[in-house]
Design an enzyme around this catalytic site. Structure first.
Site, short mmCIF file in Angstrom:
data_model
loop_
_atom_site.label_atom_id
_atom_site.label_comp_id
_atom_site.label_asym_id
_atom_site.label_seq_id
_atom_site.Cartn_x
_atom_site.Cartn_y
_atom_site.Cartn_z
CE LYS A 145 -19.08 -4.44 -34.96
NZ LYS A 145 -18.91 -5.80 -34.94
CG HIS A 175 -16.74 -8.75 -41.13
ND1 HIS A 175 -17.11 -8.32 -39.90
CD2 HIS A 175 -16.26 -9.99 -40.96
CE1 HIS A 175 -16.85 -9.26 -39.01
NE2 HIS A 175 -16.33 -10.29 -39.63
CG ASP A 232 -19.18 -6.99 -31.15
OD1 ASP A 232 -18.79 -6.17 -32.00
OD2 ASP A 232 -18.51 -7.98 -30.80
CG HIS A 237 -21.58 -9.61 -37.71
ND1 HIS A 237 -21.32 -8.62 -38.61
CD2 HIS A 237 -20.61 -9.52 -36.78
CE1 HIS A 237 -20.23 -7.97 -38.24
NE2 HIS A 237 -19.78 -8.48 -37.13
C1 BG6 Z 1 -16.64 -8.33 -35.32
C2 BG6 Z 1 -16.93 -8.24 -33.84
O1 BG6 Z 1 -17.50 -7.50 -36.03
O2 BG6 Z 1 -16.80 -9.67 -35.74
C3 BG6 Z 1 -16.00 -9.16 -33.08
O3 BG6 Z 1 -16.73 -6.90 -33.39
C4 BG6 Z 1 -16.09 -10.57 -33.62
O4 BG6 Z 1 -16.32 -9.14 -31.68
C5 BG6 Z 1 -15.90 -10.57 -35.15
O5 BG6 Z 1 -15.09 -11.36 -33.01
C6 BG6 Z 1 -16.16 -11.94 -35.73
O6 BG6 Z 1 -15.88 -11.88 -37.11
P1 BG6 Z 1 -15.22 -13.13 -37.87
O7 BG6 Z 1 -15.25 -12.78 -39.31
O8 BG6 Z 1 -13.84 -13.27 -37.31
O9 BG6 Z 1 -16.08 -14.30 -37.50
#
Ligand code: BG6
Length: 475
Positions: A145, A175, A232, A237
């Site tokens: 992304k 992810h 983001d 997510h």
């Molecule tokens: C990423 C974002 O995709 O996900 C980040 O770009 C964010 O800004 C992160 O901190 C959070 O992922 P996780 O798995 O650490 O909660």
């Protein structure tokens, strides 16, 4: 164990970058060590000039720093010989040669997986290089992304990708959907008869998806300033997780069937109204390196979404995420309707601690809890808020957990789209976001270490944000 995917040459674009060091190289190392890959070669590339030996050293340091503890010498020796480097400056010819060499090692009928761990602006050039290098056949491509910044840019990006790759070959990674806990939402909903009957507007009052982070932009100022919390975190997510919570039961647990149901959720979402959004930026954000002077980008966003279908009509979904907040968590709270009438004596405590909740923690421990009122031992009828809890840390198979990127890389190698987003799904989401993007509310300043601008409380009133972990977890 599942059969490992076909032999692969993995081409890692952006291989010396942050994501590659933190997740991709340690992830590939673990997949190889744990027997989840059949034969593979990993060709790293970026604009940084490097030798094979330097790339191997970078990979080893990354596995030691960000992998799962000490690196076993035998495991390392087996992994290291799979790694090679090609400088991006050698263009499509250099890349084609490097891949041919790797393929000669493992058999020329192997598959190719191109992982584009590059900034969005660089993706078109990489796709062109792959096409010129003749590396489209037998290949799949994982894209990071943001998938555009609005509907028009997403459509352009999808059209450009589709000039070279079919949709079948494209894996847009999110992810969050690779986390065990996200998959557990599907298991809990569809592998049990208990929850489905109460999974609707008849029993659920509202839903919160809350992902506060304590991190600031931490050296990603220029990426972040062009992106902001909505693009983001929310479009990718949070909306993706929302789809798992809200979708109808798919006709089978297979990629196409799940995608259909997820896309139906996105199509049923009402456009996000600016008055249902609170945007914020933490104090001092504009002085972060890489951030434009006078930037209006948000580092915090909370919004109310509505899904206009039979199951969810009238049930608000509250989403919140931000940087530099008081605590870090990734919580989904399902708040059930309260009993229509209480026959408990005054002062008994019924209803004083909020509604019953089913809570998912998207953390590695994949905690799930159900909170309810139960009797306090002793005379009379006093109630306390109690909870039933589960954590992955308690099960013997916990060690088999794959980190989200590991899971998703393996799925992409097997051609399994279940946990990936489609062009149609992404475009639908940008459509939903359009009213807010066209007229975004001002971004309000909030203190670092707080829960965001105070206006966030009005957004959810008469309900309240459920701060992470109000209910104690068993040790
Ligand atoms: C990423 C974002 O995709 O996900 C980040 O770009 C964010 O800004 C992160 O901190 C959070 O992922 P996780 O798995 O650490 O909660």
């Amino acid at each position: 164990m599942l059969t490992p995917p076909d032999p692969h040459v993995v081409v890692l674009f952006g291989a010396s970058g942050d994501l590659s060091k933190r997740k991709l190289l340690p992830g590939l190392f673990h997949l190889n060590r744990a027997g989840h890959l059949s034969d593979c070669r990993i060709v790293g590339t970026s604009l940084e000039p490097m030798t094979n030996a330097e790339f191997r050293t970078l990979a080893r340091e990354a596995c030691e720093q960000f992998g799962r503890g000490a690196v076993d010498e035998g495991d390392w020796a087996r992994f290291e010989r799979k790694l090679s480097w090609v400088d991006g400056s050698t263009g499509s010819v250099g890349l084609a040669d490097a891949v041919a060499e790797a393929e000669a090692d493992i058999g020329e009928e192997c598959r190719r997986l191109h992982y584009l761990s590059v900034p969005p602006a660089a993706a078109p050039a990489v796709i062109k290089t792959l096409s010129e290098a003749g590396l489209v056949e037998r290949s799949r491509v994982i894209m990071e992304k943001p998938f555009g910044t609005d509907l028009a840019t997403a459509q352009r990006l999808n059209a450009m990708v589709h000039e070279v790759f079919t949709e079948e070959q494209v894996f847009r990674i999110d992810h969050f959907l690779g986390k065990e806990a996200a998959l557990n939402i599907l298991a809990l909903r569809f592998a049990n008869g208990l929850f489905e009957p109460i999974w609707s507007r008849n029993f659920i009052d509202h839903i919160q998806i809350d992902v506060p982070e304590t991190l600031t932009v931490e050296g990603r100022g220029s990426f972040y300033d062009a992106t902001g919390a909505f693009r983001d975190m929310v479009v990718t997510h949070l909306f993706q997780v929302l789809a798992f919570v809200a979708m109808e039961p798919p006709v089978e647990l297979a990629p196409a069937a799940i995608t259909v149901e997820k896309n139906k959720v996105f199509r049923s979402m009402k456009g996000i109204r600016p008055e249902d959004v609170v945007r914020g930026r933490y104090e001092g954000y504009r002085s972060e390196p890489g951030v434009a002077e006078g930037s209006g980008t948000e580092t915090f966003i909370a919004l109310k979404c509505r899904i206009d279908n039979w199951r969810w009509s009238g049930v608000p979904f509250y989403l919140r995420t931000g940087k530099a907040m008081a605590e870090g968590a990734r919580i989904i709270s399902i708040a059930f309707r309260e009993p229509p009438k209480s026959m408990f004596p005054e002062g008994s405590g019924v209803g004083t601690k909020g509604p019953d909740h089913l809570t998912f923690d998207l953390d590695e421990s994949s905690r799930v809890s159900l909170s309810y009122y139960g009797k306090r031992p002793g005379p009379g009828m006093l109630v306390d808020k109690l909870s039933m809890q589960f954590s992955l840390n308690e099960v013997e198979t916990q060690g088999d957990t794959l980190e989200a990127y590991e899971r998703l890389i393996r799925d992409a190698m097997g051609g399994d789209h279940t946990l990936f987003t489609t062009a149609e799904g992404i475009e639908e989401l940008w459509n939903t976001a359009a009213p807010m993007l066209e007229d975004p509310p001002d971004s309000l300043i909030y203190e670092r270490g707080s829960w965001g601008p105070k206006e966030v409380h009005n957004l959810i009133a008469p309900n309240r944000w459920r701060l992470p972990f109000q209910r104690r977890w068993r040790d």
